[in-house]
Design a protein around this motif. Structure first.
Motif, PDB file in Angstrom:
ATOM      1  N   GLY A 127       0.804  -1.212   0.000  1.00 37.79           N
ATOM      2  CA  GLY A 127       0.000   0.000   0.000  1.00 37.79           C
ATOM      3  C   GLY A 127       0.835   1.259   0.000  1.00 37.79           C
ATOM      4  O   GLY A 127       2.053   1.234  -0.226  1.00 37.79           O
ATOM      5  N   THR A 128       0.175   2.379   0.314  1.00 30.86           N
ATOM      6  CA  THR A 128       0.833   3.686   0.203  1.00 30.86           C
ATOM      7  C   THR A 128       0.676   4.573   1.429  1.00 30.86           C
ATOM      8  O   THR A 128       1.157   5.706   1.435  1.00 30.86           O
ATOM      9  CB  THR A 128       0.260   4.457  -1.003  1.00 30.86           C
ATOM     10  OG1 THR A 128      -1.147   4.663  -0.813  1.00 30.86           O
ATOM     11  CG2 THR A 128       0.500   3.696  -2.307  1.00 30.86           C
ATOM     12  N   LYS A 129       0.018   4.093   2.473  1.00 30.87           N
ATOM     13  CA  LYS A 129      -0.283   4.945   3.625  1.00 30.87           C
ATOM     14  C   LYS A 129       0.844   4.939   4.657  1.00 30.87           C
ATOM     15  O   LYS A 129       1.448   3.898   4.945  1.00 30.87           O
ATOM     16  CB  LYS A 129      -1.584   4.491   4.290  1.00 30.87           C
ATOM     17  CG  LYS A 129      -2.840   4.747   3.462  1.00 30.87           C
ATOM     18  CD  LYS A 129      -3.100   6.237   3.296  1.00 30.87           C
ATOM     19  CE  LYS A 129      -4.435   6.498   2.609  1.00 30.87           C
ATOM     20  NZ  LYS A 129      -4.710   7.947   2.465  1.00 30.87           N
ATOM     21  N   SER A 393      12.047   2.390   3.038  1.00 29.86           N
ATOM     22  CA  SER A 393      12.118   2.993   1.707  1.00 29.86           C
ATOM     23  C   SER A 393      10.873   3.770   1.315  1.00 29.86           C
ATOM     24  O   SER A 393      10.945   4.732   0.555  1.00 29.86           O
ATOM     25  CB  SER A 393      12.394   1.907   0.665  1.00 29.86           C
ATOM     26  OG  SER A 393      11.388   0.901   0.694  1.00 29.86           O
ATOM     27  N   GLY A 394       9.716   3.377   1.831  1.00 29.03           N
ATOM     28  CA  GLY A 394       8.487   4.083   1.480  1.00 29.03           C
ATOM     29  C   GLY A 394       8.179   5.258   2.373  1.00 29.03           C
ATOM     30  O   GLY A 394       7.298   6.072   2.059  1.00 29.03           O
ATOM     31  N   TRP A 395       8.854   5.339   3.506  1.00 29.27           N
ATOM     32  CA  TRP A 395       8.637   6.432   4.467  1.00 29.27           C
ATOM     33  C   TRP A 395       9.958   6.689   5.178  1.00 29.27           C
ATOM     34  O   TRP A 395      10.147   6.350   6.321  1.00 29.27           O
ATOM     35  CB  TRP A 395       7.541   6.052   5.455  1.00 29.27           C
ATOM     36  CG  TRP A 395       7.173   7.140   6.420  1.00 29.27           C
ATOM     37  CD1 TRP A 395       7.588   8.441   6.423  1.00 29.27           C
ATOM     38  CD2 TRP A 395       6.296   7.010   7.557  1.00 29.27           C
ATOM     39  NE1 TRP A 395       7.034   9.120   7.481  1.00 29.27           N
ATOM     40  CE2 TRP A 395       6.231   8.275   8.185  1.00 29.27           C
ATOM     41  CE3 TRP A 395       5.559   5.955   8.093  1.00 29.27           C
ATOM     42  CZ2 TRP A 395       5.478   8.502   9.321  1.00 29.27           C
ATOM     43  CZ3 TRP A 395       4.805   6.185   9.226  1.00 29.27           C
ATOM     44  CH2 TRP A 395       4.755   7.440   9.831  1.00 29.27           C
ATOM     45  N   ALA A 396      10.883   7.282   4.433  1.00 27.96           N
ATOM     46  CA  ALA A 396      12.230   7.433   4.949  1.00 27.96           C
ATOM     47  C   ALA A 396      12.526   8.876   5.326  1.00 27.96           C
ATOM     48  O   ALA A 396      12.145   9.815   4.617  1.00 27.96           O
ATOM     49  CB  ALA A 396      13.247   6.960   3.913  1.00 27.96           C
ATOM     50  N   TYR A 397      13.195   9.040   6.460  1.00 26.67           N
ATOM     51  CA  TYR A 397      13.779  10.311   6.824  1.00 26.67           C
ATOM     52  C   TYR A 397      15.273  10.243   6.526  1.00 26.67           C
ATOM     53  O   TYR A 397      15.829   9.161   6.306  1.00 26.67           O
ATOM     54  CB  TYR A 397      13.510  10.619   8.295  1.00 26.67           C
ATOM     55  CG  TYR A 397      12.038  10.836   8.591  1.00 26.67           C
ATOM     56  CD1 TYR A 397      11.426  12.054   8.295  1.00 26.67           C
ATOM     57  CD2 TYR A 397      11.249   9.816   9.130  1.00 26.67           C
ATOM     58  CE1 TYR A 397      10.071  12.245   8.540  1.00 26.67           C
ATOM     59  CE2 TYR A 397       9.892  10.008   9.371  1.00 26.67           C
ATOM     60  CZ  TYR A 397       9.316  11.223   9.074  1.00 26.67           C
ATOM     61  OH  TYR A 397       7.978  11.410   9.300  1.00 26.67           O
ATOM     62  N   SER A 398      15.939  11.382   6.528  1.00 24.10           N
ATOM     63  CA  SER A 398      17.367  11.403   6.160  1.00 24.10           C
ATOM     64  C   SER A 398      18.219  10.620   7.138  1.00 24.10           C
ATOM     65  O   SER A 398      19.321  10.189   6.802  1.00 24.10           O
ATOM     66  CB  SER A 398      17.856  12.850   6.081  1.00 24.10           C
ATOM     67  OG  SER A 398      17.670  13.523   7.323  1.00 24.10           O
ATOM     68  N   GLU A 399      17.714  10.433   8.340  1.00 26.76           N
ATOM     69  CA  GLU A 399      18.380   9.596   9.332  1.00 26.76           C
ATOM     70  C   GLU A 399      17.315   8.917  10.188  1.00 26.76           C
ATOM     71  O   GLU A 399      16.156   9.330  10.193  1.00 26.76           O
ATOM     72  CB  GLU A 399      19.323  10.417  10.196  1.00 26.76           C
ATOM     73  CG  GLU A 399      18.660  11.573  10.925  1.00 26.76           C
ATOM     74  CD  GLU A 399      19.658  12.436  11.675  1.00 26.76           C
ATOM     75  OE1 GLU A 399      20.110  11.991  12.737  1.00 26.76           O
ATOM     76  OE2 GLU A 399      19.970  13.549  11.192  1.00 26.76           O
ATOM     77  N   SER A 400      17.698   7.877  10.893  1.00 26.22           N
ATOM     78  CA  SER A 400      16.732   7.147  11.708  1.00 26.22           C
ATOM     79  C   SER A 400      16.189   8.050  12.812  1.00 26.22           C
ATOM     80  O   SER A 400      16.917   8.873  13.383  1.00 26.22           O
ATOM     81  CB  SER A 400      17.381   5.910  12.322  1.00 26.22           C
ATOM     82  OG  SER A 400      17.740   4.985  11.313  1.00 26.22           O
TER      83      SER A 400
END
Length: 422
Positions: A127-129, A393-400
């Motif tokens: 999905g995409t959510k 990968s679908g909801w990534a920030y530049s760092e954890s």
């Protein structure tokens, strides 16, 4: 005595520390025998098998899954453009609407996200959510004076937050319930009057801590739509309709893991995707460095060390359940007021609170190490934690980042901080 009263009693215990500090500055840690901590699995309650009870409800009610709830949000949150309260290393977050910011009888406690549910951070699978879940408990005595301001304890609710468009988050509350039968044999459900101090989302399953007992499990593929007119009725009513205290949806319990070994205070739970296999960790709250095993009826064989612990169980990603009922790791850490935990292999993060007027702290230690260090300041009234990898990968920030939330009226935020404190 209400849940809030119990916790206030714990927090009020005297301690030796400078006013306004998070004690102790140094947290001692040691590895102990993990095999002393064990669970038993349970697929039924006193009314029958959870699956049969849920199937019975499905003959009476419209069954939906979590995607339906997420698509049916009815409240708007406020996107945070800067760090709230005393928070450092801020990344992102939101504040509740005015009603949920000021309500005194619903108290937010647990947080988890779709980055826990699936490795790419999106829900459902394929999905995409981008979704945040938050648990709340009902407090009948918000001021803690020993007299209930609200006679009816409505148990637990869960909030589905659609964070796909982070600048415009929306959400909906649902009621957590336990399926039962009536005296007449009809299918029904009851409120769950627990604390829900920590939650963890893994695939389609939601794990909720039960302080004295263990873990309750809910299947997010199975919710029910109910009538809303009766705000003080839960379950099958005399009019033949089903209600959930005015909420549109109810989420019934589907499974349980009951503590069977040495006593453990199930305060918070977090997912570790960096371990092999994936695992969950449970942490314990203590009032002044010693965990209390006398304030309730604990499942298990008896108390061990009263030093707060972080205990790990391995998970089976194929069915999202525990891979083993025996813990794979246990460590002690002499840290007071632990409200949340997440781990990355042998590195553990703790949320440590310090009452209604002093900032909280994100702290970290390594299994077997002798000290814990502060990563950054958290909000006043900090609670549960959830780790969000930069590799989602679908909801990534530049760092954890690590998600947290705060509980006090007028100071309620859900937010993420940089895991390294930068």
């Amino acid at each position: 005595m209400t849940r809030r009263t119990i916790l206030k009693g714990l927090a009020a215990a005297p301690f030796a520390a400078a006013a306004g500090s998070l004690m102790p500055t140094v947290a001692e840690a040691a590895t102990i025998d993990g095999s002393q901590f064990s669970l038993t699995s349970r697929s039924a309650n006193g009314y029958g098998e959870f699956a049969d009870l849920t199937a019975g409800l499905a003959t009476k009610l419209t069954k939906v899954d979590a995607t339906t709830v997420i698509a049916d949000t009815n409240r708007s949150a406020t996107h945070l453009t800067s760090a709230p309260s005393t928070v450092e290393a801020f990344s992102t977050g939101f504040a509740w609407d005015s009603g949920d910011q000021t309500v005194d009888y619903w108290i937010p406690q647990g947080v988890t996200t779709s980055a826990d549910a699936y490795g790419n951070g999106l829900y459902p699978a394929g999905g995409t959510k981008r979704v945040v879940l938050v648990s709340w408990y009902f407090e009948s005595d918000p001021d803690g004076n020993g007299t209930d301001e609200y006679a009816l304890d409505k148990g637990l609710r869960l909030t589905f937050v659609d964070y796909t468009t982070s600048t415009k988050p929306t959400y909906r509350h649902v009621l957590l319930v336990e399926p039962v039968t009536t005296d007449a044999g009809g299918y029904s459900f009851n409120p769950i009057r627990k604390h829900a101090g920590g939650i963890m989302w893994y695939g389609n399953l939601l794990y909720v801590v039960d302080t004295y007992k263990g873990l309750r499990v809910f299947d997010l593929n199975t919710l029910f739509k109910v009538a809303t007119a009766e705000v003080d009725v839960c379950g099958l009513h005399t009019d033949g309709l089903y209600y959930g205290y005015g909420y549109q949806y109810v989420l019934p319990q589907s499974y349980a893991y009951d503590n069977a070994g040495t006593y453990l205070r199930y305060t918070a739970v977090g997912l570790d995707r960096t371990s092999t296999p994936d695992s969950l960790v449970v942490s314990e709250y203590s009032k002044s460095g010693a965990v209390d095993y006398t304030d309730g009826t604990f499942n298990g064989t008896g108390p061990g060390t009263t030093t707060p612990k972080v205990v790990r169980w391995n998970l089976d990603y194929t069915n999202r359940q525990l891979a083993s009922l025996t813990a794979s790791e246990a460590v002690t850490v002499a840290q007071e007021k632990i409200q949340g935990v997440v781990s990355c292999n042998s590195k553990h993060y703790l949320a440590a609170s310090d009452g209604p007027s002093t900032k909280g702290s994100l702290r970290t230690f390594t299994s077997g190490a002798s000290t814990a260090t502060t990563v950054c300041d958290l909000a006043v009234g900090c609670e549960d934690l959830s780790f969000h990898s930069s590799g989602a990968s679908g909801w990534a920030y530049s760092e954890s980042v690590i998600w947290n939330l705060s509980e006090y009226v007028g100071k309620r935020y859900v937010y993420a901080v940089h895991a390294d404190g930068s």
